[in-house]
Design a protein around this motif. Structure first.
Motif, PDB file in Angstrom:
ATOM      1  N   VAL A  95       0.838  -1.199   0.000  1.00  0.00           N
ATOM      2  CA  VAL A  95       0.000   0.000   0.000  1.00  0.00           C
ATOM      3  C   VAL A  95       0.874   1.250   0.000  1.00  0.00           C
ATOM      4  CG1 VAL A  95      -1.646   1.345   1.357  1.00  0.00           C
ATOM      5  CG2 VAL A  95      -1.982  -1.116   1.074  1.00  0.00           C
ATOM      6  N   LEU A  96       1.946   1.235   0.787  1.00  0.00           N
ATOM      7  CA  LEU A  96       2.850   2.384   0.830  1.00  0.00           C
ATOM      8  C   LEU A  96       3.520   2.616  -0.521  1.00  0.00           C
ATOM      9  CD1 LEU A  96       4.551   1.944   4.329  1.00  0.00           C
ATOM     10  CD2 LEU A  96       2.826   3.627   3.664  1.00  0.00           C
ATOM     11  N   GLN A  97       3.854   1.525  -1.198  1.00  0.00           N
ATOM     12  CA  GLN A  97       4.474   1.664  -2.513  1.00  0.00           C
ATOM     13  C   GLN A  97       3.543   2.336  -3.507  1.00  0.00           C
ATOM     14  OE1 GLN A  97       5.574  -2.323  -3.563  1.00  0.00           O
ATOM     15  NE2 GLN A  97       7.247  -2.446  -2.070  1.00  0.00           N
ATOM     16  N   GLN A  98       2.257   2.012  -3.422  1.00  0.00           N
ATOM     17  CA  GLN A  98       1.295   2.521  -4.395  1.00  0.00           C
ATOM     18  C   GLN A  98       0.681   3.863  -3.981  1.00  0.00           C
ATOM     19  OE1 GLN A  98       0.623   0.946  -7.346  1.00  0.00           O
ATOM     20  NE2 GLN A  98       2.178  -0.596  -6.838  1.00  0.00           N
ATOM     21  N   TRP A  99       0.407   4.011  -2.680  1.00  0.00           N
ATOM     22  CA  TRP A  99      -0.362   5.175  -2.210  1.00  0.00           C
ATOM     23  C   TRP A  99       0.342   5.948  -1.092  1.00  0.00           C
ATOM     24  CZ3 TRP A  99      -5.503   2.027  -1.378  1.00  0.00           C
ATOM     25  CH2 TRP A  99      -6.034   1.672  -2.631  1.00  0.00           C
ATOM     26  N   GLY A 100       1.628   5.811  -0.957  1.00  0.00           N
ATOM     27  CA  GLY A 100       2.318   6.379   0.199  1.00  0.00           C
ATOM     28  C   GLY A 100       1.999   7.836   0.483  1.00  0.00           C
ATOM     29  N   GLN A 101       1.951   8.676  -0.545  1.00  0.00           N
ATOM     30  CA  GLN A 101       1.726  10.112  -0.354  1.00  0.00           C
ATOM     31  C   GLN A 101       0.260  10.512  -0.480  1.00  0.00           C
ATOM     32  OE1 GLN A 101       4.247  11.846   0.845  1.00  0.00           O
ATOM     33  NE2 GLN A 101       5.339   9.866   0.699  1.00  0.00           N
ATOM     34  N   ARG A 102      -0.614   9.562  -0.689  1.00  0.00           N
ATOM     35  CA  ARG A 102      -2.049   9.883  -0.751  1.00  0.00           C
ATOM     36  C   ARG A 102      -2.621   9.902   0.657  1.00  0.00           C
ATOM     37  NH1 ARG A 102      -5.341   6.635  -5.197  1.00  0.00           N
ATOM     38  NH2 ARG A 102      -6.744   8.376  -4.749  1.00  0.00           N
ATOM     39  N   ARG A 103      -3.728  10.612   0.827  1.00  0.00           N
ATOM     40  CA  ARG A 103      -4.375  10.703   2.128  1.00  0.00           C
ATOM     41  C   ARG A 103      -5.413   9.582   2.273  1.00  0.00           C
ATOM     42  NH1 ARG A 103      -2.495  14.862   4.713  1.00  0.00           N
ATOM     43  NH2 ARG A 103      -1.510  16.552   3.519  1.00  0.00           N
ATOM     44  N   LEU A 104      -5.708   9.230   3.513  1.00  0.00           N
ATOM     45  CA  LEU A 104      -6.570   8.082   3.782  1.00  0.00           C
ATOM     46  C   LEU A 104      -7.942   8.217   3.146  1.00  0.00           C
ATOM     47  CD1 LEU A 104      -5.790   7.488   7.582  1.00  0.00           C
ATOM     48  CD2 LEU A 104      -4.819   6.297   5.623  1.00  0.00           C
ATOM     49  N   ASN A 105      -8.444   9.441   3.032  1.00  0.00           N
ATOM     50  CA  ASN A 105      -9.796   9.635   2.516  1.00  0.00           C
ATOM     51  C   ASN A 105      -9.841   9.748   0.993  1.00  0.00           C
ATOM     52  OD1 ASN A 105      -8.448  12.057   2.454  1.00  0.00           O
ATOM     53  ND2 ASN A 105     -10.182  13.294   3.138  1.00  0.00           N
ATOM     54  N   GLU A 106      -8.723   9.537   0.323  1.00  0.00           N
ATOM     55  CA  GLU A 106      -8.699   9.701  -1.133  1.00  0.00           C
ATOM     56  C   GLU A 106      -9.049   8.428  -1.910  1.00  0.00           C
ATOM     57  OE1 GLU A 106      -5.383  13.325  -1.316  1.00  0.00           O
ATOM     58  OE2 GLU A 106      -4.926  11.351  -2.156  1.00  0.00           O
ATOM     59  N   PRO A 107      -8.496   7.249  -1.577  1.00  0.00           N
ATOM     60  CA  PRO A 107      -8.816   6.054  -2.380  1.00  0.00           C
ATOM     61  C   PRO A 107     -10.305   5.704  -2.333  1.00  0.00           C
ATOM     62  CG  PRO A 107      -6.867   5.671  -1.048  1.00  0.00           C
ATOM     63  CD  PRO A 107      -7.476   6.953  -0.558  1.00  0.00           C
ATOM     64  N   THR A 108     -10.830   5.268  -3.452  1.00  0.00           N
ATOM     65  CA  THR A 108     -12.220   4.848  -3.563  1.00  0.00           C
ATOM     66  C   THR A 108     -12.304   3.325  -3.528  1.00  0.00           C
ATOM     67  OG1 THR A 108     -12.120   4.734  -5.982  1.00  0.00           O
ATOM     68  CG2 THR A 108     -12.699   6.872  -4.991  1.00  0.00           C
ATOM     69  N   PRO A 109     -13.494   2.768  -3.293  1.00  0.00           N
ATOM     70  CA  PRO A 109     -13.630   1.303  -3.350  1.00  0.00           C
ATOM     71  C   PRO A 109     -13.135   0.711  -4.667  1.00  0.00           C
ATOM     72  CG  PRO A 109     -15.568   2.266  -2.325  1.00  0.00           C
ATOM     73  CD  PRO A 109     -14.740   3.414  -2.821  1.00  0.00           C
ATOM     74  N   SER A 110     -13.368   1.425  -5.771  1.00  0.00           N
ATOM     75  CA  SER A 110     -12.911   0.911  -7.068  1.00  0.00           C
ATOM     76  C   SER A 110     -11.388   0.839  -7.124  1.00  0.00           C
ATOM     77  CB  SER A 110     -13.429   1.804  -8.200  1.00  0.00           C
ATOM     78  OG  SER A 110     -14.839   1.751  -8.265  1.00  0.00           O
ATOM     79  N   GLU A 111     -10.719   1.830  -6.530  1.00  0.00           N
ATOM     80  CA  GLU A 111      -9.258   1.815  -6.518  1.00  0.00           C
ATOM     81  C   GLU A 111      -8.723   0.694  -5.634  1.00  0.00           C
ATOM     82  OE1 GLU A 111      -7.534   6.201  -7.174  1.00  0.00           O
ATOM     83  OE2 GLU A 111      -8.940   6.077  -5.489  1.00  0.00           O
ATOM     84  N   ILE A 112      -9.422   0.406  -4.540  1.00  0.00           N
ATOM     85  CA  ILE A 112      -9.011  -0.720  -3.689  1.00  0.00           C
ATOM     86  C   ILE A 112      -9.158  -2.026  -4.459  1.00  0.00           C
ATOM     87  CG2 ILE A 112      -9.615  -2.036  -1.621  1.00  0.00           C
ATOM     88  CD1 ILE A 112     -10.274   0.563  -0.244  1.00  0.00           C
ATOM     89  N   GLU A 113     -10.229  -2.169  -5.221  1.00  0.00           N
ATOM     90  CA  GLU A 113     -10.405  -3.373  -6.030  1.00  0.00           C
ATOM     91  C   GLU A 113      -9.296  -3.483  -7.079  1.00  0.00           C
ATOM     92  OE1 GLU A 113     -14.296  -3.086  -7.616  1.00  0.00           O
ATOM     93  OE2 GLU A 113     -15.296  -3.743  -5.768  1.00  0.00           O
ATOM     94  N   GLN A 114      -8.908  -2.344  -7.650  1.00  0.00           N
ATOM     95  CA  GLN A 114      -7.826  -2.363  -8.634  1.00  0.00           C
ATOM     96  C   GLN A 114      -6.509  -2.784  -7.988  1.00  0.00           C
ATOM     97  OE1 GLN A 114      -7.782   1.559 -10.339  1.00  0.00           O
ATOM     98  NE2 GLN A 114      -9.819   1.359 -11.244  1.00  0.00           N
ATOM     99  N   LEU A 115      -6.245  -2.258  -6.777  1.00  0.00           N
ATOM    100  CA  LEU A 115      -5.019  -2.636  -6.081  1.00  0.00           C
ATOM    101  C   LEU A 115      -5.040  -4.121  -5.711  1.00  0.00           C
ATOM    102  CD1 LEU A 115      -2.327  -1.817  -4.858  1.00  0.00           C
ATOM    103  CD2 LEU A 115      -3.544  -1.153  -2.766  1.00  0.00           C
ATOM    104  N   ALA A 116      -6.185  -4.638  -5.270  1.00  0.00           N
ATOM    105  CA  ALA A 116      -6.299  -6.057  -4.941  1.00  0.00           C
ATOM    106  C   ALA A 116      -6.040  -6.916  -6.173  1.00  0.00           C
ATOM    107  CB  ALA A 116      -7.680  -6.355  -4.366  1.00  0.00           C
ATOM    108  N   GLU A 117      -6.539  -6.493  -7.320  1.00  0.00           N
ATOM    109  CA  GLU A 117      -6.309  -7.239  -8.553  1.00  0.00           C
ATOM    110  C   GLU A 117      -4.832  -7.187  -8.947  1.00  0.00           C
ATOM    111  OE1 GLU A 117      -7.449  -9.807 -11.464  1.00  0.00           O
ATOM    112  OE2 GLU A 117      -8.659  -9.007  -9.815  1.00  0.00           O
ATOM    113  N   TYR A 118      -4.190  -6.037  -8.714  1.00  0.00           N
ATOM    114  CA  TYR A 118      -2.760  -5.910  -9.009  1.00  0.00           C
ATOM    115  C   TYR A 118      -1.948  -6.858  -8.133  1.00  0.00           C
ATOM    116  CZ  TYR A 118       1.903  -3.850  -9.230  1.00  0.00           C
ATOM    117  OH  TYR A 118       3.251  -3.656  -9.369  1.00  0.00           O
ATOM    118  N   VAL A 119      -2.266  -6.881  -6.829  1.00  0.00           N
ATOM    119  CA  VAL A 119      -1.562  -7.780  -5.911  1.00  0.00           C
ATOM    120  C   VAL A 119      -1.810  -9.230  -6.307  1.00  0.00           C
ATOM    121  CG1 VAL A 119      -1.502  -8.580  -3.514  1.00  0.00           C
ATOM    122  CG2 VAL A 119      -1.559  -6.134  -4.002  1.00  0.00           C
TER     123      VAL A 119
END
Length: 339
Positions: free
Chosen positions: A66-90
């Motif tokens: 998560v830090l590699q992908q979103w380290g400088q983003r704020r907690l309230n920025e990622p959306t459910p769709s982005e979490i699904e995209q990250l899960a698919e990437y992993v």
């Protein structure tokens, strides 16, 4: 009653706000204003330091991703769709192993790690509970485990290899005997201390996941060897019991090296099927359930503390420590003080 306020009620509210020196805009701004959420780079170390060692070990690698992908983003920025995209990437970039199952477990653990992170963020007031994006993403359905009980002949072969190879056969044989008799988890064995041994009643105190603590019967033979191991390797009091010859405490890596070595000698049963320490737990509990019933197997496994189960009836049919000792005596062929 009307679902909307009347004109007279609105006028009264405006008059009250005017006398208090508050405008409607002030109310809207106060409702929406929240301190700026921290970045993942700032918040992940805080959560990592607050959780237990077991949780940190389970989720640490996924928080790093998560830090590699979103380290400088704020907690309230990622959306459910982005979490699904990250899960698919992993899922698609998981390290390929012989027992891999398409990365489903990696995706499941990533979502669980993010849920743990966001639960803390909600509790700390960084985001609202309704804005938790991790709860809006479903975990992949877990497939049935491929682990099962090991046949008696295979178990004998495993013990024979462990006792005749490696740099510390006595330690490896003790590990296998401990897990076979008690069906404990690796964490329970690594947490064992000399003060956790009760030689008079042949009991050991196991501290396992979920902060569970339970007394587990062991055979007199195993108790003697645990005591001898502590004495030979100069372990006393509250120090970790299981150690190398040089006095250094063993870690999970000892188990990894043990099974790699056994797999080199027993290609088909161990190397190909990926037999591990947890298979010994399956083996013992299967035998106990077949011979002494579900209630005794449940108590033998340390599953007596709530959670999902086979039904409400299990609340009333809990097995006693005496019954567990009887099952152990039958398993080992040795009398037990509590049986």
């Amino acid at each position: 009653m009307s679902d909307t306020a009347s004109q007279a009620e609105l006028d009264a509210a405006r008059l009250l706000l005017a006398r208090m020196g508050i405008s409607p805009a002030d109310l809207i701004e106060a409702a929406t204003k929240r301190p700026q959420a921290p970045t993942f780079a700032d918040y992940v170390p805080i959560v990592s330091a607050a959780v237990s060692d077991g949780t940190r070990r389970a989720y640490g690698s996924y928080w790093k991703r998560v830090l590699q992908q979103w380290g400088q983003r704020r907690l309230n920025e990622p959306t459910p769709s982005e979490i699904e995209q990250l899960a698919e990437y992993v899922k698609t970039h998981v390290v390929a192993r012989r027992n891999a199952r398409g990365g489903r477990s990696a995706a499941e653990h990533l979502i669980a790690a993010l849920r743990c992170l966001y639960r803390r963020a909600v509790a700390d007031g960084h985001i609202a509970a309704a804005d938790n994006p991790a709860l809006k993403v479903a975990k992949p359905r877990r497939l049935p485990s491929t682990r099962r009980a090991v046949a008696d002949t295979r178990l004998a072969e495993i013990n024979a290899v462990a006792a005749s190879t490696g740099d510390d056969p006595a330690l490896d044989s003790l590990l296998l005997r401990l897990h076979t008799e008690t069906a404990c988890r690796r964490g329970g064995a690594l947490a064992l201390r000399p003060v956790d041994l009760d030689p008079e009643q042949c009991l050991i105190l196991l501290r396992e996941k979920g902060d569970t603590v339970r007394w587990q019967p062991v055979s007199p033979t195993l108790m003697r060897h645990l005591q001898s191991h502590a004495e030979e390797r100069h372990v006393t009091g509250a120090g970790q019991l299981l150690r190398y010859r040089n006095g250094r405490p063993i870690t999970y890596r000892r188990y990894d090296h043990l099974w790699v070595r056994v797999g080199e000698h027993l290609q088909w049963p161990v190397y190909v099927q990926q037999i591990s320490t947890h298979w010994l737990r399956h083996t013992t509990l299967t035998w106990v359930e077949r011979n002494f019933g579900y209630a005794v197997a449940r108590e033998y496994a340390g599953h007596s503390g709530g959670g999902s189960d086979a039904g409400t009836t299990t609340t009333y049919v809990r097995a006693s420590l005496h019954e567990v000792a009887v099952a152990l005596a039958a398993l080992t062929g040795e009398p037990h003080p509590l049986a």
